[in-house]
Design a protein around this motif. Structure first.
Motif, PDB file in Angstrom:
ATOM      1  N   TYR A 194      -7.110  -0.252  11.849  1.00  0.00           N
ATOM      2  CA  TYR A 194      -6.069   0.550  11.211  1.00  0.00           C
ATOM      3  C   TYR A 194      -6.099   0.364   9.687  1.00  0.00           C
ATOM      4  CZ  TYR A 194      -1.565   1.622   9.208  1.00  0.00           C
ATOM      5  OH  TYR A 194      -0.591   2.096   8.376  1.00  0.00           O
ATOM      6  N   ASP A 195      -6.290  -0.875   9.221  1.00  0.00           N
ATOM      7  CA  ASP A 195      -6.287  -1.129   7.787  1.00  0.00           C
ATOM      8  C   ASP A 195      -7.461  -0.446   7.104  1.00  0.00           C
ATOM      9  OD1 ASP A 195      -5.251  -2.197   5.434  1.00  0.00           O
ATOM     10  OD2 ASP A 195      -6.515  -3.961   5.548  1.00  0.00           O
ATOM     11  N   GLY A 196      -8.621  -0.481   7.726  1.00  0.00           N
ATOM     12  CA  GLY A 196      -9.767   0.198   7.153  1.00  0.00           C
ATOM     13  C   GLY A 196      -9.602   1.703   7.132  1.00  0.00           C
ATOM     14  N   PHE A 197      -8.895   2.229   8.133  1.00  0.00           N
ATOM     15  CA  PHE A 197      -8.739   3.680   8.288  1.00  0.00           C
ATOM     16  C   PHE A 197      -7.619   4.234   7.425  1.00  0.00           C
ATOM     17  CE2 PHE A 197      -7.436   7.553  10.528  1.00  0.00           C
ATOM     18  CZ  PHE A 197      -8.667   8.161  10.731  1.00  0.00           C
ATOM     19  N   PHE A 198      -6.532   3.446   7.264  1.00  0.00           N
ATOM     20  CA  PHE A 198      -5.363   3.958   6.541  1.00  0.00           C
ATOM     21  C   PHE A 198      -4.755   2.848   5.684  1.00  0.00           C
ATOM     22  CE2 PHE A 198      -0.861   5.778   6.749  1.00  0.00           C
ATOM     23  CZ  PHE A 198      -1.116   6.739   5.797  1.00  0.00           C
ATOM     24  N   GLY A 199      -4.063   1.885   6.285  1.00  0.00           N
ATOM     25  CA  GLY A 199      -3.686   0.679   5.561  1.00  0.00           C
ATOM     26  C   GLY A 199      -2.232   0.318   5.426  1.00  0.00           C
ATOM     27  N   PRO A 200      -1.347   1.225   4.919  1.00  0.00           N
ATOM     28  CA  PRO A 200       0.035   0.808   4.679  1.00  0.00           C
ATOM     29  C   PRO A 200       0.715   0.225   5.917  1.00  0.00           C
ATOM     30  CG  PRO A 200      -0.380   2.917   3.631  1.00  0.00           C
ATOM     31  CD  PRO A 200      -1.593   2.594   4.453  1.00  0.00           C
ATOM     32  N   GLY A 201       1.377  -0.918   5.741  1.00  0.00           N
ATOM     33  CA  GLY A 201       2.043  -1.578   6.860  1.00  0.00           C
ATOM     34  C   GLY A 201       1.222  -2.654   7.533  1.00  0.00           C
ATOM     35  N   THR A 202      -0.045  -2.810   7.124  1.00  0.00           N
ATOM     36  CA  THR A 202      -0.925  -3.787   7.772  1.00  0.00           C
ATOM     37  C   THR A 202      -0.351  -5.200   7.700  1.00  0.00           C
ATOM     38  OG1 THR A 202      -2.908  -2.479   7.327  1.00  0.00           O
ATOM     39  CG2 THR A 202      -3.222  -4.833   7.726  1.00  0.00           C
ATOM     40  N   GLY A 203       0.169  -5.585   6.542  1.00  0.00           N
ATOM     41  CA  GLY A 203       0.726  -6.931   6.397  1.00  0.00           C
ATOM     42  C   GLY A 203       1.869  -7.177   7.363  1.00  0.00           C
ATOM     43  N   GLY A 244       0.801  -1.224   0.000  1.00  0.00           N
ATOM     44  CA  GLY A 244       0.000   0.000   0.000  1.00  0.00           C
ATOM     45  C   GLY A 244       0.826   1.263   0.000  1.00  0.00           C
ATOM     46  N   LEU A 245       2.024   1.200   0.572  1.00  0.00           N
ATOM     47  CA  LEU A 245       2.854   2.398   0.589  1.00  0.00           C
ATOM     48  C   LEU A 245       3.610   2.574  -0.724  1.00  0.00           C
ATOM     49  CD1 LEU A 245       2.873   4.400   2.931  1.00  0.00           C
ATOM     50  CD2 LEU A 245       5.263   3.818   3.247  1.00  0.00           C
ATOM     51  N   ILE A 246       3.436   1.625  -1.633  1.00  0.00           N
ATOM     52  CA  ILE A 246       3.915   1.801  -3.002  1.00  0.00           C
ATOM     53  C   ILE A 246       2.795   2.382  -3.847  1.00  0.00           C
ATOM     54  CG2 ILE A 246       4.784   0.629  -5.071  1.00  0.00           C
ATOM     55  CD1 ILE A 246       5.995  -1.480  -3.193  1.00  0.00           C
ATOM     56  N   THR A 247       1.589   1.816  -3.705  1.00  0.00           N
ATOM     57  CA  THR A 247       0.490   2.221  -4.575  1.00  0.00           C
ATOM     58  C   THR A 247      -0.206   3.509  -4.134  1.00  0.00           C
ATOM     59  OG1 THR A 247      -0.890   0.651  -3.336  1.00  0.00           O
ATOM     60  CG2 THR A 247      -0.030  -0.075  -5.461  1.00  0.00           C
ATOM     61  N   VAL A 248      -0.380   3.705  -2.811  1.00  0.00           N
ATOM     62  CA  VAL A 248      -1.087   4.920  -2.362  1.00  0.00           C
ATOM     63  C   VAL A 248      -0.352   6.190  -2.783  1.00  0.00           C
ATOM     64  CG1 VAL A 248      -1.859   6.239  -0.352  1.00  0.00           C
ATOM     65  CG2 VAL A 248      -2.366   3.800  -0.499  1.00  0.00           C
ATOM     66  N   PRO A 249       0.971   6.304  -2.555  1.00  0.00           N
ATOM     67  CA  PRO A 249       1.660   7.508  -3.043  1.00  0.00           C
ATOM     68  C   PRO A 249       1.567   7.667  -4.557  1.00  0.00           C
ATOM     69  CG  PRO A 249       3.016   6.383  -1.432  1.00  0.00           C
ATOM     70  CD  PRO A 249       1.877   5.460  -1.757  1.00  0.00           C
ATOM     71  N   ALA A 250       1.592   6.544  -5.286  1.00  0.00           N
ATOM     72  CA  ALA A 250       1.477   6.625  -6.745  1.00  0.00           C
ATOM     73  C   ALA A 250       0.111   7.181  -7.149  1.00  0.00           C
ATOM     74  CB  ALA A 250       1.689   5.247  -7.366  1.00  0.00           C
ATOM     75  N   LEU A 251      -0.926   6.741  -6.463  1.00  0.00           N
ATOM     76  CA  LEU A 251      -2.273   7.259  -6.743  1.00  0.00           C
ATOM     77  C   LEU A 251      -2.382   8.742  -6.403  1.00  0.00           C
ATOM     78  CD1 LEU A 251      -4.258   4.186  -5.394  1.00  0.00           C
ATOM     79  CD2 LEU A 251      -4.358   5.025  -7.747  1.00  0.00           C
ATOM     80  N   LEU A 252      -1.782   9.137  -5.289  1.00  0.00           N
ATOM     81  CA  LEU A 252      -1.812  10.553  -4.898  1.00  0.00           C
ATOM     82  C   LEU A 252      -1.042  11.405  -5.905  1.00  0.00           C
ATOM     83  CD1 LEU A 252      -1.244  10.202  -1.043  1.00  0.00           C
ATOM     84  CD2 LEU A 252      -3.378  10.796  -2.207  1.00  0.00           C
ATOM     85  N   THR A 253       0.078  10.885  -6.401  1.00  0.00           N
ATOM     86  CA  THR A 253       0.878  11.601  -7.395  1.00  0.00           C
ATOM     87  C   THR A 253       0.089  11.812  -8.680  1.00  0.00           C
ATOM     88  OG1 THR A 253       2.918  10.673  -6.493  1.00  0.00           O
ATOM     89  CG2 THR A 253       3.027  11.552  -8.721  1.00  0.00           C
ATOM     90  N   ALA A 254      -0.814  10.880  -8.980  1.00  0.00           N
ATOM     91  CA  ALA A 254      -1.648  11.002 -10.185  1.00  0.00           C
ATOM     92  C   ALA A 254      -2.762  12.033 -10.015  1.00  0.00           C
ATOM     93  CB  ALA A 254      -2.241   9.644 -10.535  1.00  0.00           C
ATOM     94  N   GLY A 255      -2.841  12.647  -8.838  1.00  0.00           N
ATOM     95  CA  GLY A 255      -3.825  13.700  -8.606  1.00  0.00           C
ATOM     96  C   GLY A 255      -5.136  13.234  -8.008  1.00  0.00           C
ATOM     97  N   ILE A 256      -5.148  12.037  -7.455  1.00  0.00           N
ATOM     98  CA  ILE A 256      -6.361  11.486  -6.849  1.00  0.00           C
ATOM     99  C   ILE A 256      -6.444  11.916  -5.381  1.00  0.00           C
ATOM    100  CG2 ILE A 256      -7.561   9.334  -6.272  1.00  0.00           C
ATOM    101  CD1 ILE A 256      -6.086   8.118  -8.733  1.00  0.00           C
ATOM    102  N   SER A 257      -7.625  12.251  -4.906  1.00  0.00           N
ATOM    103  CA  SER A 257      -7.803  12.708  -3.531  1.00  0.00           C
ATOM    104  C   SER A 257      -7.433  11.605  -2.542  1.00  0.00           C
ATOM    105  CB  SER A 257      -9.249  13.137  -3.294  1.00  0.00           C
ATOM    106  OG  SER A 257     -10.110  12.002  -3.284  1.00  0.00           O
ATOM    107  N   PRO A 258      -7.010  11.960  -1.317  1.00  0.00           N
ATOM    108  CA  PRO A 258      -6.562  10.943  -0.355  1.00  0.00           C
ATOM    109  C   PRO A 258      -7.573   9.836  -0.076  1.00  0.00           C
ATOM    110  CG  PRO A 258      -5.880  13.104   0.387  1.00  0.00           C
ATOM    111  CD  PRO A 258      -6.756  13.328  -0.816  1.00  0.00           C
ATOM    112  N   VAL A 259      -8.833  10.183   0.178  1.00  0.00           N
ATOM    113  CA  VAL A 259      -9.827   9.154   0.493  1.00  0.00           C
ATOM    114  C   VAL A 259     -10.079   8.272  -0.725  1.00  0.00           C
ATOM    115  CG1 VAL A 259     -12.208   8.703   1.190  1.00  0.00           C
ATOM    116  CG2 VAL A 259     -10.926  10.525   2.302  1.00  0.00           C
TER     117      VAL A 259
END
Length: 262
Positions: free
Chosen positions: A147-156, A29-44
């Motif tokens: 925590y995973d539902g609220f944020f996610g990265p690091g859950t595994g 998730g900490l690979i994909t979430v920043p990539a999605l944010l970089t693409a201009g997608i809102s945090p939620v």
């Protein structure tokens, strides 16, 4: 929102890499979430869409581990139920709350996990005596699920560490059960966030293809190489996630440290 085909293709490749890493050590998730944010997608929307594609990758890994006989669903029935409830509540809270305090605590937690896997007792593939019963472990599963539902990265990483230290599982078996618990939290999170209208379905479906391929490759690598691959990769992923979080000039923990030394 409208994304170019090139952007969707790039995000799909990112999802494949994240699926491979996530199947072995978590932290995709900490690979994909920043990539999605970089693409201009809102945090939620980024977190919600990440749950969609992450669910497919986790399902792929879970299937591979289950086919290999490494998942005992009866043993983790209560933790799965607790994860389900916790993740549902976490996804609901995400739509109304700030994640600021998590950005303070998360780097510290991830650094501690990395140090444990680097310098702590050597985790093997042999099961040891559990410190908690599965029912008692459900409290931990609920907290990680929230925590995973609220944020996610690091859950595994959190699930893997707790299964090794509290339920006494060998590292490969803990990794396998982590996927089943993570799939549960992802699935209910997607349902809750989809009801709130936050999921970008087309992008999520394209990235899911990459996650599926990466998840299959990663789970087979984990079963083949066991702790020789899982242990160092868990540490590297945790360190990488910590560095990534602290590299953000707006990270609250970084700002607190900077203020302390001024």
């Amino acid at each position: 929102m409208d994304l170019s085909l090139g952007a969707i293709g790039a995000l799909t490749l990112v999802a494949a890499a994240a699926g491979f890493v996530d199947a072995i050590a978590g932290g995709g998730g900490l690979i994909t979430v920043p990539a999605l944010l970089t693409a201009g997608i809102s945090p939620v929307a980024a977190i919600a869409t990440n749950k969609v594609q992450g669910s497919v990758g986790t399902a792929s890994a879970t299937w591979s581990f289950w086919r290999a006989g490494l998942i005992d669903f009866r043993r983790i029935a209560w933790p799965i139920a607790a994860t389900f409830v916790g993740a549902g509540l976490g996804a609901f809270a995400l739509q109304f709350a700030s994640t600021r305090w998590l950005l303070v605590a998360l780097p510290l937690l991830l650094a501690a996990i990395a140090l444990y896997f680097l310098f702590g007792p050597k985790a093997s593939d042999e099961d040891i005596r559990a410190r908690l019963t599965p029912a008692a472990y459900s409290v931990v599963a609920f907290a990680i699920g929230f925590y995973d539902g609220f944020f996610g990265p690091g859950t595994g990483s959190f699930f893997a560490l707790s299964l090794v230290t509290l339920l006494g599982m060998g590292l490969t078996r803990a990794t396998a059960h982590t996927k089943a618990l993570n799939l549960t939290s992802n699935a209910i999170s997607v349902a809750v966030l989809a009801l709130g209208g936050h999921v970008l379905w087309t992008l999520g479906a394209c990235m899911a293809v990459g996650q599926f391929i990466g998840g299959r490759l990663g789970s087979h690598a984990a079963m083949r190489f066991g702790p020789r691959l899982i242990r160092p990769l868990l540490a590297v992923v945790c360190i990488g996630m910590t560095v990534k979080l602290l590299s953000d000039s707006a990270n609250p923990l970084r700002l607190l440290v900077q203020d302390a030394f001024r």
